[in-house]
Scaffold this motif. Structure first.
Motif, PDB file in Angstrom:
ATOM      1  N   PRO A 190      61.590 -48.612  88.463  1.00 43.20           N
ATOM      2  CA  PRO A 190      61.583 -49.528  89.604  1.00 43.20           C
ATOM      3  C   PRO A 190      62.952 -49.610  90.272  1.00 43.20           C
ATOM      4  O   PRO A 190      63.990 -49.532  89.607  1.00 43.20           O
ATOM      5  CB  PRO A 190      61.213 -50.866  88.964  1.00 43.20           C
ATOM      6  N   ILE A 191      62.952 -49.750  91.572  1.00 40.92           N
ATOM      7  CA  ILE A 191      64.158 -50.079  92.331  1.00 40.92           C
ATOM      8  C   ILE A 191      63.964 -51.501  92.839  1.00 40.92           C
ATOM      9  O   ILE A 191      63.154 -51.756  93.739  1.00 40.92           O
ATOM     10  CB  ILE A 191      64.388 -49.100  93.502  1.00 40.92           C
ATOM     11  N   ASP A 192      64.674 -52.429  92.223  1.00 41.19           N
ATOM     12  CA  ASP A 192      64.487 -53.845  92.539  1.00 41.19           C
ATOM     13  C   ASP A 192      64.998 -54.176  93.934  1.00 41.19           C
ATOM     14  O   ASP A 192      65.799 -53.435  94.526  1.00 41.19           O
ATOM     15  CB  ASP A 192      65.199 -54.712  91.501  1.00 41.19           C
ATOM     16  N   LEU A 209      60.628 -41.383  96.489  1.00 41.39           N
ATOM     17  CA  LEU A 209      60.607 -42.834  96.548  1.00 41.39           C
ATOM     18  C   LEU A 209      59.300 -43.267  97.183  1.00 41.39           C
ATOM     19  O   LEU A 209      59.029 -42.946  98.345  1.00 41.39           O
ATOM     20  CB  LEU A 209      61.805 -43.349  97.365  1.00 41.39           C
ATOM     21  N   ASP A 210      58.487 -43.976  96.400  1.00 38.57           N
ATOM     22  CA  ASP A 210      57.157 -44.397  96.862  1.00 38.57           C
ATOM     23  C   ASP A 210      56.396 -43.232  97.492  1.00 38.57           C
ATOM     24  O   ASP A 210      55.760 -43.366  98.538  1.00 38.57           O
ATOM     25  CB  ASP A 210      57.266 -45.554  97.847  1.00 38.57           C
ATOM     26  N   GLY A 211      56.502 -42.057  96.865  1.00 32.33           N
ATOM     27  CA  GLY A 211      55.761 -40.884  97.299  1.00 32.33           C
ATOM     28  C   GLY A 211      56.452 -40.030  98.338  1.00 32.33           C
ATOM     29  O   GLY A 211      55.976 -38.932  98.650  1.00 32.33           O
ATOM     30  N   MET A 212      57.587 -40.482  98.886  1.00 34.59           N
ATOM     31  CA  MET A 212      58.318 -39.696  99.881  1.00 34.59           C
ATOM     32  C   MET A 212      59.408 -38.881  99.193  1.00 34.59           C
ATOM     33  O   MET A 212      60.246 -39.430  98.475  1.00 34.59           O
ATOM     34  CB  MET A 212      58.947 -40.591 100.940  1.00 34.59           C
ATOM     35  N   LYS A 213      59.409 -37.584  99.431  1.00 35.54           N
ATOM     36  CA  LYS A 213      60.396 -36.691  98.826  1.00 35.54           C
ATOM     37  C   LYS A 213      61.787 -37.013  99.366  1.00 35.54           C
ATOM     38  O   LYS A 213      61.977 -37.149 100.581  1.00 35.54           O
ATOM     39  CB  LYS A 213      60.045 -35.237  99.138  1.00 35.54           C
ATOM     40  N   LEU A 214      62.755 -37.117  98.491  1.00 33.87           N
ATOM     41  CA  LEU A 214      64.139 -37.330  98.886  1.00 33.87           C
ATOM     42  C   LEU A 214      64.852 -35.985  99.001  1.00 33.87           C
ATOM     43  O   LEU A 214      64.671 -35.107  98.167  1.00 33.87           O
ATOM     44  CB  LEU A 214      64.860 -38.214  97.868  1.00 33.87           C
ATOM     45  N   GLY A 225      64.566 -56.673 100.650  1.00 36.55           N
ATOM     46  CA  GLY A 225      63.378 -57.391 100.221  1.00 36.55           C
ATOM     47  C   GLY A 225      62.192 -56.557  99.829  1.00 36.55           C
ATOM     48  O   GLY A 225      61.134 -57.093  99.502  1.00 36.55           O
ATOM     49  N   HIS A 226      62.324 -55.208  99.845  1.00 35.54           N
ATOM     50  CA  HIS A 226      61.205 -54.329  99.512  1.00 35.54           C
ATOM     51  C   HIS A 226      61.463 -53.631  98.182  1.00 35.54           C
ATOM     52  O   HIS A 226      62.328 -52.754  98.100  1.00 35.54           O
ATOM     53  CB  HIS A 226      61.009 -53.262 100.606  1.00 35.54           C
ATOM     54  N   PRO A 227      60.726 -53.957  97.107  1.00 36.91           N
ATOM     55  CA  PRO A 227      60.837 -53.175  95.879  1.00 36.91           C
ATOM     56  C   PRO A 227      60.204 -51.806  96.072  1.00 36.91           C
ATOM     57  O   PRO A 227      59.396 -51.605  96.980  1.00 36.91           O
ATOM     58  CB  PRO A 227      60.062 -54.019  94.859  1.00 36.91           C
ATOM     59  N   ALA A 228      60.577 -50.854  95.222  1.00 39.86           N
ATOM     60  CA  ALA A 228      60.048 -49.495  95.343  1.00 39.86           C
ATOM     61  C   ALA A 228      60.050 -48.836  93.976  1.00 39.86           C
ATOM     62  O   ALA A 228      60.614 -49.359  93.005  1.00 39.86           O
ATOM     63  CB  ALA A 228      60.885 -48.686  96.331  1.00 39.86           C
ATOM     64  N   THR A 229      59.429 -47.660  93.894  1.00 43.90           N
ATOM     65  CA  THR A 229      59.394 -46.895  92.657  1.00 43.90           C
ATOM     66  C   THR A 229      60.022 -45.522  92.892  1.00 43.90           C
ATOM     67  O   THR A 229      59.634 -44.806  93.816  1.00 43.90           O
ATOM     68  CB  THR A 229      57.953 -46.714  92.147  1.00 43.90           C
ATOM     69  N   LEU A 230      60.992 -45.194  92.061  1.00 44.02           N
ATOM     70  CA  LEU A 230      61.689 -43.910  92.119  1.00 44.02           C
ATOM     71  C   LEU A 230      61.088 -42.992  91.061  1.00 44.02           C
ATOM     72  O   LEU A 230      60.981 -43.369  89.887  1.00 44.02           O
ATOM     73  CB  LEU A 230      63.176 -44.126  91.863  1.00 44.02           C
TER      74      LEU A 230
END
Length: 299
Positions: A190-192, A209-214, A225-230
């Motif tokens: 998680p990215i808090d 990140l949330d399905g988008m390729k970095l 204010g937006h959490p995400a998943t790496l």
């Protein structure tokens, strides 16, 4: 989701310094700062020929703190306080310029003899206005003193601030988060959303990140204010940086950062006049004020 999550994507300006490249994403025209971070450089990765090394001659800073963190290799740091410290992977050097400091960065002789590796990140942190003119200081925090947390197939070393409940002992002047996240294959963490401002930087390998390729060597500034998943499919190394939003802008010119343009102009004059202190043990060379300045926030 990612359209709302990422508010800015900053591609690097890359400089070839002869033997190794530096990728710079901050400062940039669209985004000068992320939290207190006002400068973000990736050095390498590179393997220099035997007998060579990096030689960054003495140069000045004001009103900022430099943060050096290595993935591979070693650098000898000397400064005008009389400090000598060798930084190695996983440790952090925090040099606070305050009223003014001069330092040099060079490859240790043992590294030159073997053909030095160089890979890592150097950032600059703007000081809050109340601390801009503090006394200069230097702090080395060894790798064993920085907490390492495991979660979701990743290991994160906390360089400054706190992450996932663990806090680094490194001095901070404003609320700061800075971490080195090593992602194993098929990992997810998680990215808090706690910090005012956050950014992610893919230094090595792959990540999404949330399905988008970095993309590598790219700084992704995240919406507050937006959490995400790496995640990573094959393994990667991602830097997380950010912290509290500054209410007043910072001006960047060459190696000088300040809330005041007049203060930067004074620093220029002082360096030209030789009014900065010398670096003990490395006082025979210096970097002059450049004719063309690559690092600037003011156009």
């Amino acid at each position: 989701m990612t359209d709302d999550l990422i508010i800015n994507t900053i591609t690097p300006v890359t400089h070839d310094l002869g033997g190794f490249k530096v990728h710079r994403t901050l400062p940039s025209r669209p985004h000068t700062m992320v939290g207190p971070f006002v400068f973000f450089d990736q050095m390498g990765p590179a393997h220099l020929p035997q007998g060579q090394g990096i030689d960054v001659r003495p140069h000045p800073h004001i009103n900022l703190a430099t943060v050096t963190y290595l993935f591979a290799g070693a650098i000898d740091h000397r400064d005008s306080l009389g400090t000598f410290a060798t930084i190695e992977p996983g440790a952090v050097n925090l040099m606070t310029a305050g009223t003014g400091i001069v330092h040099s960065e060079r490859s240790p002789q043992t590294q030159r003899d073997a053909g030095p590796e160089l890979s890592g990140i150097q950032t600059w942190i703007a000081l809050p206005e109340r601390d801009e003119e503090m006394a200069p200081a230097f702090e080395h925090v060894g790798r064993d003193a920085l907490p390492v947390i495991s979660a979701g197939g990743a290991r994160a070393r906390v360089i400054m601030g706190s992450l996932w409940g663990a806090a680094a002992p490194t001095t901070t002047y404003a609320s700061t988060i800075y971490a080195d996240i090593l992602l194993d294959r098929d990992s997810a963490v998680p990215i808090d959303a706690d910090a005012d401002e956050r950014a992610l930087y893919l230094a090595l390998g792959d990540a999404s990140l949330d399905g988008m390729k970095l993309e590598p060597q790219t700084l992704y500034v995240l919406a507050p204010g937006h959490p995400a998943t790496l995640r990573s499919a094959e393994g990667g190394r991602v830097m997380l940086c950010g912290g509290e939003a500054f209410t007043s802008p910072r001006h960047v010119w060459w190696n000088f950062v300040s809330s005041s343009r007049d203060r930067i102009n004074q620093a220029k004059a002082d360096w030209k006049a030789g009014n900065f202190p010398k670096v003990p043990g490395d006082d025979q060379e210096f970097i002059p004020i450049p004719e063309i300045v690559r690092t600037t926030s003011d156009g």
